[in-house]
Motif scaffolding. Structure first.
Motif: not given
Length: 275
Positions: A13-15, A175-177, A224-226, A241-245
Motif C-alpha cells: 500500500g501507501l508505505g 498530519l496527512l489526511q 498519488l500518495f507517494a 494538516r494536509l488532505p491527500v486525494g
C-alpha cells in the motif's frame, strides 16, 4: 541534497509506494515492516538507497533498533513517516477492551513511541520532520469504524500537540489526511469477536465499502500518495494538516463546516453557560 527517511508499514500500500518512489528519487530510506522479508524486492529496486528492517511499532526495543539502523546506515534521520496502521471494525458495543487496546497500540502508541525515539536526535540537530499518516476518519466518524476513528482522532491530537512543542527546535510536523486509496486496507481490516445484529443495518454499508476499496476504479492510487509526500518533503514551511486525494475535500469540508455550525448554534443559544 538527499534526505534520510524512516518509514513504517512498507509491506504494501501507501508505505511501499512511498518507499519505492523515494529510493527512485535518490533519497536514503529505511523501509520497515513486521516481516522484513516481504521488502526484498524493494531493497533490490532501491540500488543501495534503501535498506529494510523488521519493525513492530508495538515494541519499544524494535523502534529504538530501527532508529539505530538508520543512524548506522545513513548517519541519521531527517523525516519519519508514521504510516503503520490497521482498521478494527465494529460498533462501540461490539469492540472488546483487548481489541480496542490493540488498535491503539498500533495506530497511536506506536507512532508516539517511534517519534519519541527520534526526538533526541532532532533536538540535537535542530531539524527533522515528523509525518503522521492520519485519515479523513480522524475527523469524519464512519459507523462501524468506532475504534479506528478514535485512534485517528487521537493521532490528530498527538500531531498538533507535538507541533506546538517542537517548533522552536526547528522540527516540523505534518498530519496527512488521506481519503480512500486502493490499498490492502480491506485485507487488514479486523472484525470484532462479538457481532450484534441490531447494528447491522447501520454499519453494514461501511463494511461493504471498505472491503471493496481494492477493486474500486475511482479510488486513489498509492502512487498519488507517494507523489504528495515527496512534494511535501520539499516544502520549506510544510502545513500542519494536509488532505491527500481529491475525495479528501469531499469528506473534510462539510465535516469542518458542521462542527463550526454546531459550535455557533450552541454559543448563540447560550447553552455554554449555567446562567
Amino acid at each position: 541534497m538527499a534526505k534520510r527517511w524512516l518509514i513504517t508499514g512498507c509491506s504494501s500500500g501507501l508505505g511501499r509506494a512511498l518507499a519505492a518512489r523515494l529510493a527512485a528519487e535518490g533519497e536514503q530510506v529505511v523501509a520497515t515492516a513486521r516481516r522484513p522479508e516481504v521488502l526484498a524486492e524493494l531493497v533490490e529496486q532501491g540500488r543501495g538507497n534503501l535498506v529494510a528492517a523488521g519493525l513492530d511499532v508495538r515494541d519499544q526495543a524494535q523502534c529504538e533498533a530501527a532508529v539505530e539502523l538508520a543512524v548506522a546506515t545513513f548517519g541519521g534521520i531527517d523525516i519519519l513517516v508514521n504510516n503503520a496502521a490497521y482498521g478494527q471494525f465494529g460498533a462501540v458495543e461490539e469492540v472488546s477492551d483487548s481489541e480496542l487496546v490493540a488498535q491503539f497500540e498500533t495506530n497511536v502508541f506506536g507512532p508516539w513511541r517511534l517519534t519519541r525515539a527520534v526526538l533526541p536526535m532532532w533536538r540535537a540537530q535542530h531539524s527533522g520532520h515528523a509525518i503522521f499518516v492520519g485519515s479523513v476518519a480522524g475527523l469524519v466518524p464512519f459507523p462501524g469504524l468506532s475504534a479506528y476513528n478514535a485512534s485517528k482522532f487521537a493521532l490528530e491530537g498527538v500531531a498538533e500537540s507535538l507541533a506546538s512543542e517542537v517548533a522552536h527546535l526547528g522540527v516540523k510536523v505534518t498530519l496527512l489526511q488521506p481519503g480512500g486509496f486502493a490499498t490492502s486496507y480491506s485485507s487488514s481490516l479486523v472484525l470484532p469477536s462479538q457481532r450484534i445484529d441490531d447494528y447491522a443495518p447501520i454499519i453494514g454499508g461501511t463494511l461493504s465499502g471498505v472491503q471493496g476499496m481494492n477493486h474500486a476504479e475511482a479510488i486513489n492510487s498509492p502512487e498519488l500518495f507517494a507523489d504528495v509526500v515527496w512534494r511535501l518533503s520539499r516544502m520549506e514551511k510544510p502545513p500542519l494538516r494536509l488532505p491527500v486525494g481529491p475525495d479528501a475535500e469531499y469528506f473534510l469540508s462539510p465535516a469542518y463546516a458542521a462542527r463550526l455550525k454546531e459550535y455557533d448554534d450552541v454559543i448563540e443559544a447560550g447553552h455554554h453557560t449555567l446562567a
